[in-house]
Design an enzyme around this catalytic site. Structure first.
Site, PDB file in Angstrom:
ATOM      1  N   ASN A 174      -2.301 -11.708   0.269  1.00 38.50           N
ATOM      2  CA  ASN A 174      -2.476 -10.434  -0.427  1.00 38.50           C
ATOM      3  C   ASN A 174      -2.948 -10.738  -1.849  1.00 38.50           C
ATOM      4  O   ASN A 174      -2.156 -11.072  -2.722  1.00 38.50           O
ATOM      5  CB  ASN A 174      -1.125  -9.700  -0.435  1.00 38.50           C
ATOM      6  CG  ASN A 174      -1.200  -8.378  -1.167  1.00 38.50           C
ATOM      7  OD1 ASN A 174      -2.250  -8.005  -1.701  1.00 38.50           O
ATOM      8  ND2 ASN A 174      -0.088  -7.679  -1.211  1.00 38.50           N
ATOM      9  N   ARG A 191      -4.532  -8.695   3.443  1.00 43.82           N
ATOM     10  CA  ARG A 191      -4.287  -7.286   3.137  1.00 43.82           C
ATOM     11  C   ARG A 191      -5.465  -6.773   2.309  1.00 43.82           C
ATOM     12  O   ARG A 191      -5.864  -7.395   1.329  1.00 43.82           O
ATOM     13  CB  ARG A 191      -3.006  -7.145   2.336  1.00 43.82           C
ATOM     14  CG  ARG A 191      -2.798  -5.713   1.901  1.00 43.82           C
ATOM     15  CD  ARG A 191      -1.715  -5.597   0.865  1.00 43.82           C
ATOM     16  NE  ARG A 191      -1.585  -4.211   0.468  1.00 43.82           N
ATOM     17  CZ  ARG A 191      -1.358  -3.839  -0.787  1.00 43.82           C
ATOM     18  NH1 ARG A 191      -1.279  -4.718  -1.748  1.00 43.82           N
ATOM     19  NH2 ARG A 191      -1.246  -2.570  -1.073  1.00 43.82           N
ATOM     20  N   HIS A 241      -0.464   2.563   1.428  1.00 47.51           N
ATOM     21  CA  HIS A 241       0.845   2.116   1.941  1.00 47.51           C
ATOM     22  C   HIS A 241       0.892   2.246   3.471  1.00 47.51           C
ATOM     23  O   HIS A 241       1.983   2.354   4.047  1.00 47.51           O
ATOM     24  CB  HIS A 241       2.016   2.956   1.371  1.00 47.51           C
ATOM     25  CG  HIS A 241       2.316   2.721  -0.077  1.00 47.51           C
ATOM     26  ND1 HIS A 241       2.746   3.726  -0.917  1.00 47.51           N
ATOM     27  CD2 HIS A 241       2.255   1.604  -0.840  1.00 47.51           C
ATOM     28  CE1 HIS A 241       2.944   3.242  -2.123  1.00 47.51           C
ATOM     29  NE2 HIS A 241       2.644   1.956  -2.114  1.00 47.51           N
ATOM     30  N   ARG A 274       2.305   5.539 -12.906  1.00 48.45           N
ATOM     31  CA  ARG A 274       1.231   6.467 -12.502  1.00 48.45           C
ATOM     32  C   ARG A 274       1.738   7.904 -12.525  1.00 48.45           C
ATOM     33  O   ARG A 274       2.859   8.175 -12.084  1.00 48.45           O
ATOM     34  CB  ARG A 274       0.740   6.130 -11.088  1.00 48.45           C
ATOM     35  CG  ARG A 274      -0.168   4.929 -11.038  1.00 48.45           C
ATOM     36  CD  ARG A 274      -0.514   4.554  -9.614  1.00 48.45           C
ATOM     37  NE  ARG A 274       0.091   3.295  -9.244  1.00 48.45           N
ATOM     38  CZ  ARG A 274       0.165   2.820  -8.005  1.00 48.45           C
ATOM     39  NH1 ARG A 274      -0.331   3.505  -7.003  1.00 48.45           N
ATOM     40  NH2 ARG A 274       0.724   1.653  -7.767  1.00 48.45           N
ATOM     41  N   GLU A 318       5.748  -5.332   5.060  1.00 44.27           N
ATOM     42  CA  GLU A 318       4.307  -5.213   5.278  1.00 44.27           C
ATOM     43  C   GLU A 318       3.724  -6.497   5.851  1.00 44.27           C
ATOM     44  O   GLU A 318       2.787  -6.472   6.648  1.00 44.27           O
ATOM     45  CB  GLU A 318       3.624  -4.817   3.963  1.00 44.27           C
ATOM     46  CG  GLU A 318       4.017  -3.402   3.555  1.00 44.27           C
ATOM     47  CD  GLU A 318       3.597  -3.028   2.147  1.00 44.27           C
ATOM     48  OE1 GLU A 318       2.507  -2.492   1.995  1.00 44.27           O
ATOM     49  OE2 GLU A 318       4.374  -3.281   1.213  1.00 44.27           O
TER      50      GLU A 318
END
Ligand code: AMP
Length: 391
Positions: free
Chosen positions: A8, A82, A170, A230, A372
């Protein structure tokens, strides 16, 4: 096809994990602060031994070379990368030049992430040209959203000519935790689930019979919930207001919305939920306000997501906050009084473990730690096996 390396490459970090079929532990590492004087790599190698090495001012390519050197002694059968933005790719893909071109073409939608993924893909293709390598997209799981969920109410041409639509992110996490909860509940991926993935980045998802029907993130991972730094949803006219009245340019506005907002922006203290809960308990008003905004917006989003589902079988909490914070879970359930949820307050004290925490009436409530890497490895294995069969 047993040992899978998952990579990733983020904007300033690289995570890797080697999932070995005959071991119940993983070999993993994290290279961070890449491109700064504090670049370093740390992790766990065989025998669960820890390591940490300073990397000077290493960039992605150099850090990856160090990581791959450390992995040289292990055998693996395929590599899964990923990739944050896959545009309208509906599933993981065996990487070839077409897939690389597609990831490049989609970079405008994920300018911090997709170019970093391409550096990782390029490096590992050169190092392991004979291994199957697979791109697993964060967006792919949400490609099952119906048109009414993924269109913005703006001129349709912007979608047709420039791909402006809601994609969602996600995806590997939402897919993993919903499948897991469904299995543990004996539902075989059937039924309706609401998922709250609550970490530094947060999103909700509505899943019916294993398919994403709606999610809170959109064209980019900025839409939706109040997150660590965010903003989530704001009035789209905010850009115009800030440009006209404060003279801010687009980069300044983008930085504010992505890096200076959310929990950090409201509290003026931290993007870390633990810090805010501690500060709130000591009477810090703005920390309390940040938590209230986070919870209220999350509850509103879950209520909105429920519109996508014919029936709600359960709610799943995951991500650093969702897995660990009894305090936030309790507040969220209290903010959803019309859904019949009932929490078992003793079970709710559990942290970071798979457990059902409802009191037995109303829809189920689960904590499912996300994984994940395991999902990426599973998809990588499947795509690589299919490629072998059709070769
Ligand atoms: P993630 O991005 O999934 O690693 O999640 C990071 C977030 O999880 C940070 O805001 C952490 O403060 C939060 N977190 C981790 N442990 C806890 C905890 N025990 N209580 C509240 N928040 C937590």
């Amino acid at each position: 096809m047993s040992n899978i390396l998952v990579i990733n490459c983020g904007s300033s970090s690289i995570k890797y994990a080697l999932l070995l079929d005959d071991h119940d532990y993983r070999i993993y590492g994290l290279a961070e602060n890449l491109g700064t004087p504090n670049a370093r790599i740390s992790g766990i190698t065989e025998g669960q031994e820890k390591f940490e090495v300073e990397l000077g001012q290493a960039d992605h390519k150099q850090a990856l070379e160090v990581a791959m050197e450390r992995l040289k002694k292990f055998h693996f059968d395929a590599i899964g990368h990923r990739v944050v933005h896959g545009g309208e790719m509906t599933e993981a893909q065996l990487i070839d030049q077409d897939v690389i071109d597609h990831i490049k073409a989609t970079s405008a939608l994920a300018p911090l992430h997709n170019p970093a993924h391409l550096v990782g893909i390029d490096a590992t293709l050169k190092m392991y040209p004979d291994l199957p390598q697979v791109a697993v997209f964060d967006t792919a799981f949400h490609q099952s959203m119906p048109e009414k969920a993924y269109h913005y109410a703006i001129p349709k041409k912007l979608y047709e000519e420039h791909g402006v639509r809601r994609y969602g992110f996600h995806g590997t996490s939402h897919a993993y935790v919903s499948e897991r909860a469904s299995t543990l509940a004996g539902q075989k991926n059937q039924g309706g689930w609401l998922v709250a993935h609550l970490g530094n980045g947060s999103s909700t998802c509505a899943i019916w019979n294993g398919q994403s029907l709606d999610t809170s993130m959109g064209l980019t991972p900025l839409e939706g919930l109040c997150m660590g730094t965010r903003s989530g949803d704001v009035d789209p006219s905010l850009h115009h207001f800030l440009a006209t009245n404060l003279g801010w340019d687009l980069d300044r506005i983008d930085r504010m919305l992505n890096r200076e907002s959310g929990l950090l922006g409201i509290s003026g203290l931290s993007n870390d939920m633990r810090t805010l809960i501690d500060a709130s308990e000591q009477g810090n008003h703005d920390a309390t306000l940040a938590i209230e905004v986070f919870v209220y917006r999350l509850a509103k989003s879950l209520a909105a997501m429920s519109c996508a589902l014919p029936q709600i079988d359960g709610l799943i909490f995951t991500g650093g906050i969702g897995e660990n914070s009894a305090y936030i879970r309790e507040k969220v359930i209290k903010s959803l009084p019309h859904f019949g949820f009932s929490l078992d307050s003793e079970k709710n004290k559990t942290r970071g473990q798979e457990i059902r925490i409802d009191a037995g009436t109303g829809p189920m409530i689960w904590i499912i730690p996300t994984d994940e890497e395991s999902r990426i490895a599973q998809e990588t294995r499947q795509v690589a096996l299919n490629a072998l069969e059709t070769a």
